[in-house]
Design a protein around this motif. Structure first.
Motif, PDB file in Angstrom:
ATOM      1  N   ALA A  77       0.832  -1.210   0.000  1.00  0.00           N
ATOM      2  CA  ALA A  77       0.000   0.000   0.000  1.00  0.00           C
ATOM      3  C   ALA A  77       0.863   1.254   0.000  1.00  0.00           C
ATOM      4  O   ALA A  77       0.429   2.318  -0.416  1.00  0.00           O
ATOM      5  N   SER A 117      -2.451  -5.390   3.160  1.00  0.00           N
ATOM      6  CA  SER A 117      -3.528  -4.800   2.366  1.00  0.00           C
ATOM      7  C   SER A 117      -2.945  -3.919   1.267  1.00  0.00           C
ATOM      8  O   SER A 117      -2.000  -3.170   1.505  1.00  0.00           O
ATOM      9  N   ASP A 154      -4.296  -0.117   2.494  1.00  0.00           N
ATOM     10  CA  ASP A 154      -4.063   0.497   3.805  1.00  0.00           C
ATOM     11  C   ASP A 154      -2.804  -0.116   4.410  1.00  0.00           C
ATOM     12  O   ASP A 154      -2.776  -1.300   4.724  1.00  0.00           O
ATOM     13  N   LYS A 155      -1.768   0.697   4.553  1.00  0.00           N
ATOM     14  CA  LYS A 155      -0.479   0.113   4.970  1.00  0.00           C
ATOM     15  C   LYS A 155      -0.474  -0.382   6.414  1.00  0.00           C
ATOM     16  O   LYS A 155       0.439  -1.094   6.818  1.00  0.00           O
ATOM     17  N   ARG A 190      -4.784  -4.763  12.501  1.00  0.00           N
ATOM     18  CA  ARG A 190      -4.316  -3.401  12.250  1.00  0.00           C
ATOM     19  C   ARG A 190      -3.127  -3.118  13.164  1.00  0.00           C
ATOM     20  O   ARG A 190      -3.132  -3.480  14.335  1.00  0.00           O
ATOM     21  N   GLU A 208       2.476   2.875  11.789  1.00  0.00           N
ATOM     22  CA  GLU A 208       2.189   3.014  10.363  1.00  0.00           C
ATOM     23  C   GLU A 208       3.196   3.917   9.686  1.00  0.00           C
ATOM     24  O   GLU A 208       3.652   3.673   8.600  1.00  0.00           O
ATOM     25  N   SER A 263     -14.979  -0.868   8.030  1.00  0.00           N
ATOM     26  CA  SER A 263     -13.530  -0.796   8.310  1.00  0.00           C
ATOM     27  C   SER A 263     -12.961  -2.145   8.744  1.00  0.00           C
ATOM     28  O   SER A 263     -12.278  -2.274   9.750  1.00  0.00           O
TER      29      SER A 263
END
Length: 392
Positions: free
Chosen positions: A23, A73, A76-77, A106, A112, A173
């Motif tokens: 991502a 993903s 979404d990193k 997550r 992130e 989400s």
């Protein structure tokens, strides 16, 4: 300092799960999942600083179990999936069957960005991943792998569980998932070993491997569209689609071979490579230059091949005539009509154990990582001479 020199990172645990972060295309990042039976398992976030040829790592706890597969993903990193073992020690089950489960996770927000301070600190008190949702409907048995929709918005994933293809729609989400399924039917214990979601045909096709067969599926009808019965002499371990040629697929397996298929003509492979001396676990096309192909094997070697004859540029690059002298021009004309020759570019021998995974960086097309069972991660580059040969 030699720019082509490998950079080696050692984990203290065994590992076989590796993915590139797709991502995020600014940073060169790989994720590695460990397999320890004694200690809490970890995900190592490996950020490669290519200017200084250095690795920065962060560690997250994955206390759900030892990881067999990991995947990031595409949208979404911070989001990833893992397939991990779960033993029912405390349950009333008389059978001590170990199930491989899958979940979507997550990372903590500060991870992130990759900008957190003092990475050394993270290995002493690592943070835990946040569970978004489980992808295992245990009625379908153990999960072999989870595949994200290529180029998708991170809402659709496929899990391959025993003989089922499960297509999940992650909603709200990623905390809820709805599922549709296809089932592989036939005699015996049918079980998927690997799969790849095609980046072509509007993401409506999937290829799977079970035993020695490769099958194509249409995800709209959840039905089989082709079957290559004896694609390999032994178990098929991995598959990958050519990113630029929609019907081309590479496969590898326990017969030590790497084969290339045009799925419109499944009777014979287009090409076959026999460079490894043991099982070939992993095969990956370069995302930008599809003649470059990586393979990793339990012969402890990583091989970089130049499969130019079946690439999207089999006759080389178009060269602007104005840039050539007369002498070069006549050579170029001779060369321009002949397809280029396939070759082995390099064999990498930095591993001392089975190489279970190879991955290209999503951020730098000339850089790749390989992971062996002893927890050694090696980052290598395509040899500079070849890079310039391809580019210029």
């Amino acid at each position: 300092m030699d720019d082509d020199a490998p950079v080696i990172y050692g984990l203290e645990f065994q590992a076989r799960a590796l993915t590139a972060q797709t991502a995020e295309t600014d940073a060169i990042r790989f994720l590695v999942g460990t397999q320890s039976l004694k200690f809490d398992n970890q995900i190592h976030i490996i950020d490669f600083d290519d200017e200084n040829n250095m690795i920065n790592k962060s560690v997250l706890l994955h206390d759900a179990g030892e990881m067999w597969h990991i995947s990031g993903s595409p949208a979404d990193k911070a989001v990833l999936t893992t397939c991990y073992s779960k033993s029912d020690f405390g349950s009333q089950l008389s059978t001590s069957r170990v199930l491989t489960c899958a979940a979507v996770w997550r990372m903590p927000p500060e991870w992130e960005s990759g900008s957190h301070e003092s990475p050394d600190d993270s290995s002493n008190n690592p943070q835990t991943l946040e569970l978004l949702c489980h992808l295992d409907n245990t009625t379908h048995g153990s999960v072999a792998c989870v595949l994200w929709e290529p180029l998708g918005d991170g809402k659709r994933v496929i899990s391959l569980a025993e003989n089922h293809v499960l297509l999940w729609d992650l909603q709200e989400s990623s905390t809820k998932a709805t599922v549709s399924t296809a089932t592989l039917e036939g005699k015996g214990q049918l079980k998927f070993t690997a799969g790849k979601w095609s980046p072509h045909h509007n993401s409506t096709q999937l290829a799977t491997a079970n035993d020695t067969a490769i099958r194509g599926w249409d995800l709209r009808s959840m039905s089989q569209i082709y079957c290559i019965e004896n694609a390999h002499g032994q178990l098929v371990r991995d598959l990958d689609f050519n990113p630029n040629k929609q019907y081309y697929l590479a496969s590898c397996g326990d017969d030590c071979k790497v084969k290339f298929w045009d799925v419109r003509h499944i009777n014979e492979p287009v090409k076959c490579l026999e460079e490894h001396s043991h099982w070939v676990w992993s095969v990956r096309y370069n995302h930008s230059h599809d003649q470059l192909l990586l393979t990793g094997s339990s012969d402890s070697r990583v091989i970089l091949s130049n499969m130019v004859s079946i690439s999207s540029e089999p006759f080389g690059h178009l060269v602007d005539d104005d840039d050539l002298s007369d002498n070069e021009e006549s050579q170029q004309e001779d060369k321009g009509k002949e397809p280029l020759q396939d070759s082995i570019i390099a064999t990498y021998e930095e591993h001392e154990d089975s190489v279970y995974a190879v991955e290209w960086s999503a951020a730098d097309p000339w850089l790749f990582a390989s992971l062996s069972y002893d927890g050694r991660l090696v980052i290598n580059r395509v040899p500079r001479a070849l890079k310039y040969h391809i580019l210029l």
